[in-house]
Design an enzyme around this catalytic site. Structure first.
Site, PDB file in Angstrom:
ATOM      1  CB  SER A 153      -0.909   0.018   1.240  1.00  0.00           C
ATOM      2  OG  SER A 153      -1.593   1.255   1.356  1.00  0.00           O
ATOM      3  CG  HIS A 154       0.506   4.531  -2.695  1.00  0.00           C
ATOM      4  ND1 HIS A 154       0.026   3.478  -3.421  1.00  0.00           N
ATOM      5  CD2 HIS A 154       1.217   5.311  -3.560  1.00  0.00           C
ATOM      6  CE1 HIS A 154       0.400   3.615  -4.687  1.00  0.00           C
ATOM      7  NE2 HIS A 154       1.124   4.705  -4.794  1.00  0.00           N
ATOM      8  CB  SER A 155      -1.110   4.554   3.701  1.00  0.00           C
ATOM      9  OG  SER A 155      -1.280   4.683   5.091  1.00  0.00           O
ATOM     10  N   GLY A 198       3.676   6.586  -0.269  1.00  0.00           N
ATOM     11  CA  GLY A 198       4.297   6.107  -1.500  1.00  0.00           C
ATOM     12  C   GLY A 198       4.610   4.630  -1.363  1.00  0.00           C
ATOM     13  CB  SER A 243       2.565   3.833  -8.445  1.00  0.00           C
ATOM     14  OG  SER A 243       2.036   4.245  -7.201  1.00  0.00           O
TER      15      SER A 243
END
Length: 245
Positions: free
Chosen positions: A9-11, A43, A70
């Site tokens: 995950s981005h978090s 990110g 991404s």
């Protein structure tokens, strides 16, 4: 050993929270979060994902779930560096619902491919029903070799289930997330296509949309080699109240 799961995950909070939630239903499954960047920002980090894959290596395979685009690219890049000793599969699934369904399937001993299917079934796609000709005899041949089965412009008769049953929900909360995850996770490990009140039995999301409360009847139809096992599995869960009051 069981299938292991990596969550990208981005978090870091989302990854950690999703794993914490899924662990409530699948306490014996290794789930490794890989959220955020190495310095704690929003990110993704190739290093964190590669480390997570290394930690998860050694089981019966690894299923990877991601959140945004991404993260998929980061996961795919990291997967290219895996040692190849066990299969590593990327699931196209919502990260929370997919993780819960995948974890329950892994807890039940499902294969790595079945665990990925359980995750992807949370998209809510309808079940792929068997064709009628797979279960019905061909049309009777009359004189001169004419086929007296259904005409081309007539709909084929519905396939007859290989097994079916009706079961009344006895737990107070009815069909909520935990029962839906248990049903979907277990069914995804079997060689059968199952519907519950018309929705895909391997879809946690689909089952939750039924809104079935205590006293509601679940009509289960199953097709395929494991049809009887599938119906018996659902019957056992429902009759036991999913282990709830």
């Amino acid at each position: 050993m069981t299938v292991r799961i990596v969550v990208v995950s981005h978090s870091d909070k989302i990854a950690d929270g999703a794993v914490e939630l899924a662990a409530q239903m699948a306490p014996d499954v290794m789930m490794v979060p890989a959220g955020g960047t190495s310095d704690g920002r929003i990110g993704t980090s190739m290093e964190k994902v590669m480390a997570a894959l290394e930690t998860a290596a050694g089981g019966d395979g690894v299923v990877v779930l991601t959140d945004l685009g991404s993260a998929v690219m980061t996961a795919e890049s990291a997967m290219e560096f895996s040692d190849g000793s066990t299969p590593v599969l990327l699931a196209d699934a919502p990260i929370v619902e997919g993780l819960v369904a995948a974890a329950v399937a892994a807890q039940g001993g499902a294969s790595v491919h079945a665990v990925r299917r359980a995750a992807e079934a949370t998209h809510g796609y309808p079940a792929s029903r068997p064709k009628a000709e797979d279960h019905q005899p061909a049309g009777v041949q009359g004189g001169g070799g004419a086929d007296y089965g259904p005409a081309a412009d007539e709909p084929a008769p519905p396939a007859t289930p290989d097994a079916s049953g009706d079961f009344k929900l006895v737990n107070l909360a009815g069909m909520h997330a935990r029962p839906a995850a248990k049903i979907a996770g277990g069914l995804s490990a079997l060689d059968a296509e199952v519907t519950v009140n018309g929705v895909d039995g391997a879809s946690m999301t689909g089952l939750m949309t039924l809104g079935a409360g205590q006293g509601s009847v679940l009509h289960v139809e199953a097709y395929g080699p494991d049809a009887e096992r599938a119906v018996a599995y659902v019957a056992g869960l429902v009759n036991d109240g999913f282990g709830e009051p």
